[in-house]
Every structure is written in structure tokens, then in C-alpha cells.
Write a protein that holds these residues in place. Structure first.
Motif, PDB file in Angstrom:
ATOM      1  N   ARG A  79      55.927  82.546  45.991  1.00 44.69           N
ATOM      2  CA  ARG A  79      55.221  82.946  44.711  1.00 44.69           C
ATOM      3  C   ARG A  79      53.630  82.292  44.700  1.00 44.69           C
ATOM      4  O   ARG A  79      52.843  82.738  43.827  1.00 44.69           O
ATOM      5  CB  ARG A  79      55.935  82.079  43.427  1.00 44.69           C
ATOM      6  CG  ARG A  79      57.348  83.061  43.137  1.00 44.69           C
ATOM      7  CD  ARG A  79      57.839  82.521  41.691  1.00 44.69           C
ATOM      8  NE  ARG A  79      57.997  81.064  41.748  1.00 44.69           N
ATOM      9  CZ  ARG A  79      59.141  80.302  41.873  1.00 44.69           C
ATOM     10  NH1 ARG A  79      59.968  81.069  42.179  1.00 44.69           N
ATOM     11  NH2 ARG A  79      59.160  79.037  41.823  1.00 44.69           N
ATOM     12  N   ALA A  80      53.591  81.335  45.384  1.00 46.55           N
ATOM     13  CA  ALA A  80      52.116  80.713  45.355  1.00 46.55           C
ATOM     14  C   ALA A  80      51.307  81.526  46.329  1.00 46.55           C
ATOM     15  O   ALA A  80      50.193  81.069  46.539  1.00 46.55           O
ATOM     16  CB  ALA A  80      52.319  79.303  46.096  1.00 46.55           C
ATOM     17  N   GLY A  81      51.817  82.470  46.950  1.00 48.72           N
ATOM     18  CA  GLY A  81      50.953  83.376  47.872  1.00 48.72           C
ATOM     19  C   GLY A  81      50.969  82.921  49.497  1.00 48.72           C
ATOM     20  O   GLY A  81      49.912  83.281  50.284  1.00 48.72           O
ATOM     21  N   LEU A 141      66.039  75.326  51.105  1.00 44.73           N
ATOM     22  CA  LEU A 141      65.190  76.039  52.071  1.00 44.73           C
ATOM     23  C   LEU A 141      64.964  77.344  51.301  1.00 44.73           C
ATOM     24  O   LEU A 141      63.835  78.041  51.019  1.00 44.73           O
ATOM     25  CB  LEU A 141      66.016  76.588  53.554  1.00 44.73           C
ATOM     26  CG  LEU A 141      65.878  75.342  54.299  1.00 44.73           C
ATOM     27  CD1 LEU A 141      66.470  75.974  55.712  1.00 44.73           C
ATOM     28  CD2 LEU A 141      64.471  75.209  54.930  1.00 44.73           C
ATOM     29  N   VAL A 142      66.007  77.895  50.607  1.00 46.65           N
ATOM     30  CA  VAL A 142      65.575  79.406  49.661  1.00 46.65           C
ATOM     31  C   VAL A 142      64.948  79.042  48.548  1.00 46.65           C
ATOM     32  O   VAL A 142      64.035  79.809  48.267  1.00 46.65           O
ATOM     33  CB  VAL A 142      67.046  79.855  49.190  1.00 46.65           C
ATOM     34  CG1 VAL A 142      66.947  80.987  48.148  1.00 46.65           C
ATOM     35  CG2 VAL A 142      67.974  80.312  50.434  1.00 46.65           C
ATOM     36  N   GLU A 143      65.127  77.880  47.991  1.00 41.59           N
ATOM     37  CA  GLU A 143      64.286  77.432  46.666  1.00 41.59           C
ATOM     38  C   GLU A 143      62.896  77.362  47.172  1.00 41.59           C
ATOM     39  O   GLU A 143      61.820  77.666  46.644  1.00 41.59           O
ATOM     40  CB  GLU A 143      64.993  76.262  46.028  1.00 41.59           C
ATOM     41  CG  GLU A 143      66.288  76.507  45.495  1.00 41.59           C
ATOM     42  CD  GLU A 143      66.648  75.449  44.786  1.00 41.59           C
ATOM     43  OE1 GLU A 143      66.087  74.322  44.973  1.00 41.59           O
ATOM     44  OE2 GLU A 143      67.816  75.269  44.093  1.00 41.59           O
ATOM     45  N   ALA A 144      62.702  76.593  48.307  1.00 41.51           N
ATOM     46  CA  ALA A 144      61.165  76.110  48.694  1.00 41.51           C
ATOM     47  C   ALA A 144      60.564  77.634  49.089  1.00 41.51           C
ATOM     48  O   ALA A 144      59.347  77.682  48.988  1.00 41.51           O
ATOM     49  CB  ALA A 144      61.424  75.276  49.827  1.00 41.51           C
ATOM     50  N   ALA A 145      61.269  78.146  49.857  1.00 39.75           N
ATOM     51  CA  ALA A 145      60.543  79.631  50.285  1.00 39.75           C
ATOM     52  C   ALA A 145      60.263  80.554  49.212  1.00 39.75           C
ATOM     53  O   ALA A 145      59.058  81.111  49.176  1.00 39.75           O
ATOM     54  CB  ALA A 145      61.525  80.603  51.393  1.00 39.75           C
ATOM     55  N   GLU A 146      61.063  80.657  48.198  1.00 36.71           N
ATOM     56  CA  GLU A 146      60.628  81.407  46.851  1.00 36.71           C
ATOM     57  C   GLU A 146      59.369  80.764  46.177  1.00 36.71           C
ATOM     58  O   GLU A 146      58.586  81.320  45.781  1.00 36.71           O
ATOM     59  CB  GLU A 146      61.918  81.529  45.960  1.00 36.71           C
ATOM     60  CG  GLU A 146      61.632  82.173  44.680  1.00 36.71           C
ATOM     61  CD  GLU A 146      61.055  83.520  44.916  1.00 36.71           C
ATOM     62  OE1 GLU A 146      60.454  84.055  43.780  1.00 36.71           O
ATOM     63  OE2 GLU A 146      61.381  84.065  45.919  1.00 36.71           O
TER      64      GLU A 146
END
Length: 301
Positions: free
Chosen positions: A29-31, A20-25
Motif C-alpha cells: 500500500r505504501a508503494g 509477513l502477510v500483514e507487513a507485505a500488504e
């Protein structure tokens, strides 16, 4: 090494919280406007659970993790969340959505709640007649039919692709035991549309195309929602303006209407209803952010 780390090492999976942390980051970044929330919805979709139950799950299998990362990558490309999960909510129901149909917005829940509140307060002695103009996926019409099985609900849609989604959703809801709705393919500005319902409707609601041409939209909207469902001329009123005559024709005396609109043209919708001469109690309603969102009115003759 923590127990979770050892479990990851043995299984080839990953701790859900890490994923989840990796996905949210990645989404941040993608806006994407709500990266953590979207990451959680996608995880819940992959795991087959409600979002609120994610706290009960510690690990993703390698297969789940691979599927999850693919969905996150597509969301980072600004594909709508609802296209990836295949569903959007309205009231207490979920609707199938995807390419070619407008994705229902949370703001429209206010229109739905308004319609239910009116139906409850009115206490009709007859089965209430409800009309949803520009139904798209069938969201408002089907949510009302679910909440008010006593209602006779009609819905109108112009676009054939959107009508296909509405028909699919209507079949699903009927199979689940909801009162069937009647779908009509047609133009809500046509003087003859739904003529059999003239003077019979207790409630007419609409979330029509209302965005002024030229407005810059997020990629999820501009690249994926059908433009026919979005734009309505220079001032955003090319559908609402002629639709008011349809609404007036359909409503019985003391029947009510509510029309969702762009936050830039609410006062103009008020003027259109007021100058028509057949409406009273014309009231603007804001959304949860305080922006003008829909206008309601009552038919007087």
C-alpha cells in the motif's frame, strides 16, 4: 482454533506467516517495489536468521513482533531497507551503510563480477593493482580485496561522511582477516589524484555519480542517498567526463576499466572513451533487465 492460533493466544505473539502477510500488504500500500521480499528481510533481521531460514520459524514473540512492526512502519515511510537493517551486500561481504552514504545497488554486482573475471583471466605475474574511484561505502574495493587477497586495492572518495563509512567497513573487513585496502580522500577528477599510481593500475572501476539533474527518483533514493553521490549535471556526465583522463593516467598498457552509468547515457560514455584515443575494445554491458549499465575498455598506450 488451530494449534498456531492457540499458541498466539497463550503467548501474545503472532505466527510469522501472519506477520509477513500483514507487513507485505502494508508495504504494498505504501508503494514499496518489493513488499514481500522486504517484509522477509526485515523479519530475518529481527529474528537474527538468514532470510532463507524463515521457513523454519513458526512464531514471533511479542517483543519481536513489536520491533518488527516498528521497522515495517519505517519502511512504509520509504526509509531504505538497508538503513533499517544497517547492512548492504556486495559479492560475499556485507557492508555497514546508513545516512550519508550511497547504498550499493544489486546492479553494481555486475561491475564487481566483471572485475573479478578480468583479474582471473589476466593471470598477472605481479600482485594486481586495482583502483576503485568514487568508492562510497567501500563496497567494490572491499569486495575485491575479499575475493582477491593478492591484490593491492586503492579506493578514492570525496565526501567526508561517506569516507567515514568506508573507513568503518575497511576496519571491519581487516579485523575479519581480509587484505587491507588503502583509502584516499580526494576528487577523482583532480589531475593529481593518486599520482603515485600513474601507469601501475591493472584495473580501474567506478560507480560514480551519473544521474542527470532533474530526474525524478524514488523516495528511498531522493530523500536518503546523498545527492553528491547521485547527480552529475544536465547529462549525468559531469564526473565521468573529466574522470576518464584520471583513468587513462592510472592504467598500465593493457590495463582495463569499467564505468557504471545511467541507462540514458551509455552511448555517450562509449564516445568519451573512444574519442580519448587511449582506449580500445570499448564495449557496452547491459544489466539483468537488458538496460545499458556499464562500459568497459582497454588501455592501449
Amino acid at each position: 482454533m488451530t494449534p498456531t492460533d492457540r499458541q498466539e493466544s497463550r503467548s501474545g505473539g503472532q505466527a510469522l506467516r501472519t506477520a509477513l502477510v500483514e507487513a507485505a500488504e502494508s508495504l504494498r500500500r505504501a508503494g514499496v517495489h518489493s513488499p514481500r521480499v522486504d517484509a522477509e528481510f526485515l523479519a530475518a533481521h529481527v529474528l537474527g536468521v538468514e532470510r532463507l531460514r524463515l521457513a523454519l520459524i513458526s512464531m514471533m514473540t511479542p517483543e519481536q513482533l513489536g520491533e518488527y512492526r516498528k521497522l515495517v512502519a519505517r519502511r512504509a515511510e520509504r526509509v531504505p531497507l538497508q538503513h533499517l537493517t544497517g547492512a548492504a551486500a556486495m559479492g560475499e561481504i556485507d557492508l555497514a551503510v546508513g545516512p550519508g552514504v550511497f547504498v550499493p545497488r544489486p546492479e553494481t554486482e555486475l561491475l564487481f563480477a566483471w572485475a573479478l573475471a578480468h583479474l582471473e583471466a589476466a593471470g598477472h605475474e605481479h600482485p594486481p593493482v586495482v583502483v576503485d574511484l568514487c568508492t562510497g561505502s567501500g563496497a567494490l574495493a572491499l569486495a575485491i580485496a575479499h575475493a582477491r587477497p593478492d591484490a593491492e586495492v586503492h579506493a578514492v572518495e570525496l565526501d567526508s561522511v561517506a569516507m567515514g563509512w568506508a573507513e568503518r567497513n575497511a576496519e571491519t573487513r581487516a579485523a575479519d582477516g581480509d587484505t587491507p585496502i588503502t583509502l584516499h580522500r580526494g576528487d577523482v577528477t583532480d589531475p593529481g589524484i593518486l599520482s603515485a599510481l600513474n601507469g601501475r593500475a591493472d584495473v580501474v572501476i567506478s560507480n560514480p555519480p551519473y544521474i542527470p539533474t532533474g530526474v525524478v527518483l524514488d523516495p528511498e533514493v531522493a530523500e536518503h542517498d546523498p545527492h553528491l553521490a547521485l547527480f552529475a549535471g544536465a547529462d549525468g556526465l559531469d564526473v565521468i567526463r573529466p574522470m576518464i583522463a584520471t583513468i587513462a593516467r592510472l592504467l598500465r598498457t593493457d590495463g582495463v576499466t569499467a564505468i557504471e552509468h545511467d541507462d540514458s547515457n551509455g552511448s555517450q560514455v562509449v564516445t568519451l572513451l573512444t574519442t580519448h584515443g587511449g582506449f580500445t575494445a570499448v564495449i557496452e554491458h547491459p544489466d539483468l533487465a537488458g538496460k545499458p549499465r556499464f562500459v568497459a575498455a582497454r588501455r592501449i598506450n
